[in-house]
Design a protein around this motif. Structure first.
Motif, PDB file in Angstrom:
ATOM      1  N   ASN A 278       0.816  -1.220   0.000  1.00 15.37           N
ATOM      2  CA  ASN A 278       0.000   0.000   0.000  1.00 15.37           C
ATOM      3  C   ASN A 278       0.851   1.271   0.000  1.00 15.37           C
ATOM      4  O   ASN A 278       2.021   1.257   0.339  1.00 15.37           O
ATOM      5  CB  ASN A 278      -0.927  -0.014   1.216  1.00 15.37           C
ATOM      6  N   LYS A 279       0.211   2.372  -0.398  1.00 13.93           N
ATOM      7  CA  LYS A 279       0.784   3.722  -0.444  1.00 13.93           C
ATOM      8  C   LYS A 279       1.777   3.878  -1.600  1.00 13.93           C
ATOM      9  O   LYS A 279       2.787   4.582  -1.484  1.00 13.93           O
ATOM     10  CB  LYS A 279       1.435   4.088   0.892  1.00 13.93           C
ATOM     11  N   MET A 280       1.481   3.222  -2.743  1.00 17.11           N
ATOM     12  CA  MET A 280       2.334   3.392  -3.912  1.00 17.11           C
ATOM     13  C   MET A 280       2.244   4.813  -4.463  1.00 17.11           C
ATOM     14  O   MET A 280       3.093   5.234  -5.247  1.00 17.11           O
ATOM     15  CB  MET A 280       1.949   2.388  -5.007  1.00 17.11           C
ATOM     16  N   ASP A 281       1.230   5.578  -4.017  1.00 21.08           N
ATOM     17  CA  ASP A 281       1.102   6.963  -4.456  1.00 21.08           C
ATOM     18  C   ASP A 281       2.216   7.842  -3.911  1.00 21.08           C
ATOM     19  O   ASP A 281       2.432   8.959  -4.395  1.00 21.08           O
ATOM     20  CB  ASP A 281      -0.253   7.526  -4.018  1.00 21.08           C
ATOM     21  N   THR A 282       2.972   7.353  -2.931  1.00 16.95           N
ATOM     22  CA  THR A 282       4.112   8.108  -2.400  1.00 16.95           C
ATOM     23  C   THR A 282       5.329   7.969  -3.298  1.00 16.95           C
ATOM     24  O   THR A 282       6.353   8.606  -3.054  1.00 16.95           O
ATOM     25  CB  THR A 282       4.473   7.603  -0.990  1.00 16.95           C
ATOM     26  N   GLY A 283       5.206   7.114  -4.312  1.00 17.98           N
ATOM     27  CA  GLY A 283       6.322   6.928  -5.241  1.00 17.98           C
ATOM     28  C   GLY A 283       7.284   5.840  -4.834  1.00 17.98           C
ATOM     29  O   GLY A 283       8.288   5.597  -5.504  1.00 17.98           O
TER      30      GLY A 283
END
Length: 321
Positions: A278-283
């Motif tokens: 999870n939290k791949m939106d942080t790059g």
């Protein structure tokens, strides 16, 4: 309030005493015995109610007793049987003997019921003791005592998929995206203090239940944090989804989570599982693999990226087609 473990005292009813009586009627010479039997005591019955998902109804009340049987009466009248006490419990409730720790029953299916404590037998009236040598018996039986047990009720939620992860890994956000659950979501650890259940629509006629338990911390299987209280809810799940936070070391998270589950229950360690990074939106999408995992998928619960694909993989893992 969510309650998943309570202790109660349950007692069935006592049997009513038999009656000692003799006929006293006009024009009847030397009337014989006519004392009726006492009524049986009521039973303690547990019944599964699918409209309930917590044991909170037991808070504030510890003693549960069925009705006693009524005494027998003259003219061969039997006493009325005591009314059974039917105790409603949610699906997935296990009933233990609180004194010995032994499991008495495990009720899962809606509508299932079990008579756990039988009521005492009613006493025989004196008419039952009449014989050729005893024409006027002046005694009757007392009713038999009911049964009593100290019970511990433990609820294990019934779900198809259980979310496993450390605090603030994004499990609550994920279940809110995939299901109809609306848990409390905040940017700090231990936001989830009780398990949350959500129904996930996997197609027009397909759905499954997802469970989000409070975040696990190192040592949870030994009683640290909230893990020990709620880890048992994962035991009924068919599939585990590890939710790992990619802003931290995912391998270390995974290793600790697997250790805690295995330490708590060998059954949990053997369940099929998948991994959501999870939290791949942080790059940050680190390398991770485990040959035993059904899948490993980077996602972002916050932006819903890849959550549709995750839903498909979960549907396949549950063999829903």
């Amino acid at each position: 309030m969510f309650v998943d473990c309570v202790e109660i005292v349950a007692a069935s009813g006592k049997g009513g005493p038999g009656c000692v009586s003799f006929r006293r009627e006009k024009f009847v010479m030397e009337g014989g015995p006519d004392g009726g039997d006492g009524g049986d005591g009521g039973d303690i019955v547990f019944k599964v109610d699918s409209n309930s998902d917590t044991l909170s109804a037991f808070r504030g009340k510890k003693h549960y007793k069925a009705q006693n049987g009524a005494p027998g009466g003259p003219k061969n009248c039997s006493g009325k049987r005591g009314q059974d006490l039917v105790i409603s419990i949610p699906p997935g409730t296990q009933i233990f003997n609180a004194d010995t720790g032994g499991l008495l029953c495990d009720l899962v299916e809606s509508g299932a019921q079990i008579t756990l404590l039988k009521g005492g037998k009613g006493g025989l009236g004196n008419v039952r003791f009449k014989s050729a040598s005893k024409q006027r018996p002046t005694y009757a039986q007392k009713g038999m005592a009911g049964q009593s047990l100290n019970l511990r009720l433990e609820l294990k939620l019934i779900a198809h998929v259980g979310l496993v992860g450390f605090p603030n890994a994004g499990k609550s956000t994920l279940i809110s995206v995939l299901s109809n659950a609306r848990p409390k979501i905040a940017p700090y650890a231990f936001t989830t203090l009780i398990p949350n259940l959500g129904v996930v629509q996997a197609g027009q006629f397909k759905e499954f239940v997802m469970a989000d338990i409070p975040g696990i911390i190192s040592g949870a299987s030994e009683g640290k944090g909230l893990g020990l209280d709620f880890l048992r809810h994962l035991e009924r799940t068919k599939f585990l989804l590890f939710v790992l936070d990619t802003t931290y070391d995912v391998q270390e998270q995974y290793t600790q989570l697997r250790h805690e589950l295995a330490h708590f229950s060998s059954e949990l360690a053997q369940k099929d599982f998948g991994v959501a990074l999870n939290k791949m939106d942080t790059g940050q999408v680190p390398e991770f693999s485990d040959p035993k995992a059904k899948f490993v998928l980077p996602i972002s619960a916050a932006t819903t990226e890849n959550t549709g694909q995750l839903l498909q993989l979960l549907t396949q893992a549950l063999h829903l087609g």
